[in-house]
Write an enzyme that holds these catalytic residues in place. Structure first.
Site, PDB file in Angstrom:
ATOM      1  N   ASP A   1      -2.970   8.520  -0.788  1.00  0.00           N
ATOM      2  CA  ASP A   1      -3.326   7.427   0.119  1.00  0.00           C
ATOM      3  C   ASP A   1      -4.808   7.075  -0.026  1.00  0.00           C
ATOM      4  OD1 ASP A   1      -3.296   5.679   2.456  1.00  0.00           O
ATOM      5  OD2 ASP A   1      -4.187   7.351   3.558  1.00  0.00           O
TER       6      ASP A   1
ATOM      7  N   HIS B   1       4.318   6.644   5.530  1.00  0.00           N
ATOM      8  CA  HIS B   1       3.189   7.381   6.099  1.00  0.00           C
ATOM      9  C   HIS B   1       2.367   6.601   7.127  1.00  0.00           C
ATOM     10  CE1 HIS B   1       0.659   5.345   3.004  1.00  0.00           C
ATOM     11  NE2 HIS B   1      -0.343   5.592   3.823  1.00  0.00           N
TER      12      HIS B   1
ATOM     13  N   ASP C   1     -24.363  19.535 -21.794  1.00  0.00           N
ATOM     14  CA  ASP C   1     -22.897  19.559 -21.743  1.00  0.00           C
ATOM     15  C   ASP C   1     -22.302  18.185 -21.452  1.00  0.00           C
ATOM     16  OD1 ASP C   1     -23.835  19.383 -19.193  1.00  0.00           O
ATOM     17  OD2 ASP C   1     -22.498  20.893 -18.346  1.00  0.00           O
TER      18      ASP C   1
ATOM     19  N   HIS D   1       0.814  -1.219   0.000  1.00  0.00           N
ATOM     20  CA  HIS D   1       0.000   0.000   0.000  1.00  0.00           C
ATOM     21  C   HIS D   1       0.850   1.273   0.000  1.00  0.00           C
ATOM     22  CE1 HIS D   1      -2.895   3.067   1.050  1.00  0.00           C
ATOM     23  NE2 HIS D   1      -2.309   3.252   2.224  1.00  0.00           N
TER      24      HIS D   1
ATOM     25  N   GLU E   1       1.579   5.180  12.801  1.00  0.00           N
ATOM     26  CA  GLU E   1       0.207   4.809  13.165  1.00  0.00           C
ATOM     27  C   GLU E   1       0.030   3.303  13.347  1.00  0.00           C
ATOM     28  OE1 GLU E   1      -4.175   5.121  11.070  1.00  0.00           O
ATOM     29  OE2 GLU E   1      -2.752   6.748  10.783  1.00  0.00           O
ATOM     30  N   ASP E   2       0.680   2.506  12.504  1.00  0.00           N
ATOM     31  CA  ASP E   2       0.379   1.067  12.455  1.00  0.00           C
ATOM     32  C   ASP E   2       1.526   0.142  12.851  1.00  0.00           C
ATOM     33  OD1 ASP E   2      -2.217   1.569  11.607  1.00  0.00           O
ATOM     34  OD2 ASP E   2      -1.643   1.612   9.497  1.00  0.00           O
TER      35      ASP E   2
END
Length: 753
Positions: free
Chosen positions: A154, A87, A274, A63, A91-92
């Site tokens: 992301d 990134h 349009d 990812h 966090e993980d």
């Protein structure tokens, strides 16, 4: 390069980008790339994520590499690419900000921290958590736009793989993308990114509608393909004959844009003019206007369908000429005319801005140092940060980001950009909060107009203000900008708080007097910790709302007074009277002739002027009250005081709640002709003219009728309930006397709800 060609979606298991492939992608547009930095980031992230898996079963490490690949297609700098690779580490994984700073530097550490969600939020609702995380992200974006570029890449990759996510979560992510991230990319001028995010969200949220629109667009493309090719050829030939080197390309409107316009304007697909348009790309701004001249001399223009965003760029730096003409085959043809540099900026927005590549500025009318899109976003974020709660922040962000814009002018020529549907109230708050708060009227293009009028492009708006004016709460539902809504909400809260504070001060003053003490602000401030309030105003407002009992404040300042007795208990000799301040006088009203409970000398009742006065006052819902009535107030927590005539049978419902009774008196200002509500029940003979006689009696005495209802009918009589507004009890008595004198009226009674 447009985002339609970025990082194509790969069916089946993800192919993990190899280390040398990432380096090669960056060096393809930046030969001086820091190869060692990129390699170290790749290895660190791979080890940090280890054996983690995505919902698809692919290694999680695939990812961040896909996110980095999207950003290499946008040709971003080394630090941004490394931040994309890293990134999710804080966090993980077990990685920390300190470790990222030490290994990769403060700049990259700051980018990664800005992309990290707040963990362990102790918040009740998911919406509050979503709002807090969005607030953190946008504040990080305000410091460095590259945080936004990584976040959008992301989100784009997450949306491309959304089909692997559980259905319940899928809808939430898609809706968040449609509400926040697609508009954000549009705000930054990244139209290619916005188109794909909207398409993926549309397909996830409304798969049947998406499939239907796509199918019908495919049919139309097949039917109109030859016409599109004919227009491309004819227009290209005419431009070439004039010596203009141009690229002409037909394009189809995106399915989500088609669906959104159908919904917004309640049109069928066949009614849209349009769906197909043409883009003309040239080398210079001068060529743009030469193309326009050729087009308008060859084919008639459609009135009201011309916009020049070159001379007046959009807030996101978008520049182009839009026009619609009646072309070959009497078909309406929409044209966009722009330079190739403008096209690059239109597709990739701020990501195409040279500021983030080599420190220069593109020749597209943007001052060196910061793009208009980014400076506008920074101002929006600064305004949004004033929201009082996470939910408000989320609401205002959606309001600010989601709307198309109109451009209006002040009388001095200053340009004000507002969302479509904005009103002069929004305009006033965009100029200055103080102007919005005191606005009382507006002129649009020199003519008086209502403050709720919808503004159009090019309007000149002048706001009239009045000192002391407070915005009415109803404005909150009429405005289109988050700034205006937040300001109205804040002003309303402040006004209501001031009302409750004033009421609380009067209640406390009487409470202290009742107990032989003097109310002192300093003494109350000294016991704030005991009252669990941060300020004196908090205490006053809490007492005024009925959230805090006045007795608790008295006892906090004077502990020697002791506990209050239960309701109904009479004080013994030498015992202190009621803390409830209001109760003694009200029992004097409520039980005529009985000795007042806890009599501690004459008390000053709270003055009542009316619903437009300084206190949060309303009147009994059935029957009301008018000056001249003996009245009593009932305090309702969070709502204020409700005024009842002393004879009202509704007061029996509060017999067991003496702490809610207030001693009140009328305080009428003769210069202010205020009307007060009352109800009259009339039994009239069933014959022609009876109702006219009733309403005539009210009108002849100078009163207003608010409502007339026939409550019951019989062959001979009608029971009529009349809501009137009168100056005082004397006027009400005159009306009732005149009604009783009518031949068609058999009975007249005042209603006391």
């Amino acid at each position: 390069m447009t985002l339609a060609t970025l990082a194509p979606r790969r069916p089946g298991p993800a192919k993990i980008l190899r280390q040398y492939e990432l380096v090669d992608r960056v060096r393809s547009y930046n030969p001086d790339a820091d190869e060692d930095l990129l390699n170290r980031a790749y290895v660190y992230a791979m080890r940090a994520h280890g054996s983690q898996k995505r919902a698809s079963g692919d290694p999680y490490f695939s990812h961040p590499l896909e996110v980095a690949a999207i950003l290499t297609d946008l040709k971003l700098d080394d630090a941004t690419i490394v931040a994309a690779v890293l990134h999710d580490t804080i966090e993980d994984t077990e990685a920390t900000r300190e470790e990222i700073d030490r290994l990769f530097g403060d700049e990259i550490g700051s980018l990664v921290e800005g992309l990290t969600k707040i963990k362990r939020l102790d918040l009740v609702s998911k919406q509050a958590a979503q709002g807090e995380n969005l607030r953190k992200l946008l504040l990080a974006i305000a410091d460095d736009i590259r945080v936004l570029l990584v976040k959008l890449a992301d989100r784009l990759h997450n949306m491309r793989t959304l089909h692997h996510v559980p259905v319940a979560k899928r809808a939430r992510v898609a809706q968040e993308t449609l509400d926040i991230y697609a508009p954000l990319s549009g705000r930054m001028g990244m139209q290619g990114m916005r188109d794909e995010l909207e398409e993926l969200s549309f397909a996830a949220l409304m798969p049947e509608a998406h499939e239907s629109i796509v199918s019908r667009l495919d049919d139309m493309t097949e039917n109109y393909g030859s016409l599109i090719a004919k227009i491309e050829t004819e227009l290209s030939d005419k431009l070439a004959q004039r010596g203009i080197g141009a690229s002409v390309k037909g394009r189809q409107k995106q399915p989500y844009s088609v669906w959104h316009k159908m919904e917004q304007k309640s049109l069928a697909l066949e009614q849209l003019s349009d769906i197909f348009g043409f883009r003309v790309l040239v080398e210079s701004i001068e060529d743009c206007y030469r193309v326009l001249g050729v087009v308008h001399t060859q084919w008639p223009g459609v009135p009201g369908r011309f916009k020049d965003y070159i001379s007046t760029p959009k807030q996101n730096d978008y520049r182009s000429i839009h026009t619609t003409v009646v072309g070959p085959g009497r078909q309406r043809v929409e044209l966009q005319i722009r330079t190739r540099a403008m096209h690059d900026l239109a597709e990739n927005g701020i990501a195409a801005h040279a500021l983030y590549k080599d420190g220069g500025a593109l020749d597209v009318g943007i001052a060196a140092g910061e793009s208009r899109a980014y400076s506008g976003l920074r101002r929006t974020i600064a305004m949004l940060a004033d929201a009082d709660s996470a939910e408000e922040f989320l609401e205002h962000t959606k309001l600010e980001l989601f709307h198309d814009q109109v451009f209006c002018f002040t009388p001095k020529g200053k340009l004000i950009a507002l969302p479509k549907g904005a009103t002069p109230i929004d305009f006033a708050y965009a100029v200055h909060t103080g102007i919005g708060d005191t606005a009382v009227g507006a002129k649009i293009n020199g003519r008086m107009a209502a403050l709720i009028s919808e503004l159009a492009n090019g309007d000149e708006v002048e706001i009239a203000c009045a000192e002391g004016q407070v915005p009415p709460p109803a404005w909150e539902g009429l405005v289109a900008t988050g700034k205006a809504r937040a300001a109205v909400r804040r002003a309303t809260r402040n006004a209501v708080r001031a009302q409750y504070s004033g009421l609380g001060r009067q209640i406390l003053t009487r409470a202290f007097e009742r107990n032989g003490k003097v109310f002192s602000e300093d003494k109350v401030k000294a016991v704030l910790p005991r009252l669990a309030r941060a300020s004196l105003d908090d205490v006053l407002a809490a007492v005024g709302r009925g959230e805090m009992v006045s007795a608790d404040v008295v006892r906090a300042v004077h502990p020697e007074i002791g506990e209050p007795r239960k309701a109904g208990a009479a004080p013994g000799a030498g015992e202190p009277g009621w803390f409830g301040l209001e109760k003694a006088e009200n029992f004097r009203f409520k039980v005529p002739g009985a000795a007042p409970v806890g009599d501690a000398g004459p008390m000053r009742p709270i003055p009542i002027r009316g619903q437009s006065g300084d206190l949060p006052v309303s009147f009994a819902p059935n029957g009301g009250a008018v000056p001249g009535d003996r009245i009593v107030g009932i305090l309702t927590p969070g709502e204020g005081i409700t005024i009842y005539p002393i004879q009202s049978p509704a007061l029996t419902a509060f017999d067991d709640q003496p702490e809610r009774w207030l001693d009140v008196r009328w305080d009428i200002d003769p210069s202010r002709k205020e009307l007060f509500p009352a109800q009259i029940a009339v039994t009239a003979i069933n014959e022609p003219g009876a109702l006219a006689a009733i309403t005539g009696a009210v009108g002849e005495n100078g009163a207003n009728i608010d409502d007339v209802r026939v409550m019951s009918r019989s062959a001979d009589f009608r029971e009529v309930l009349v809501d009137v507004e009168v100056w005082d009890l004397k006027q009400l008595g005159a009306i009732m006397a005149q009604l009783r004198a009518q031949k068609t009226v058999s009975r007249v009674e005042r209603v006391n709800g």
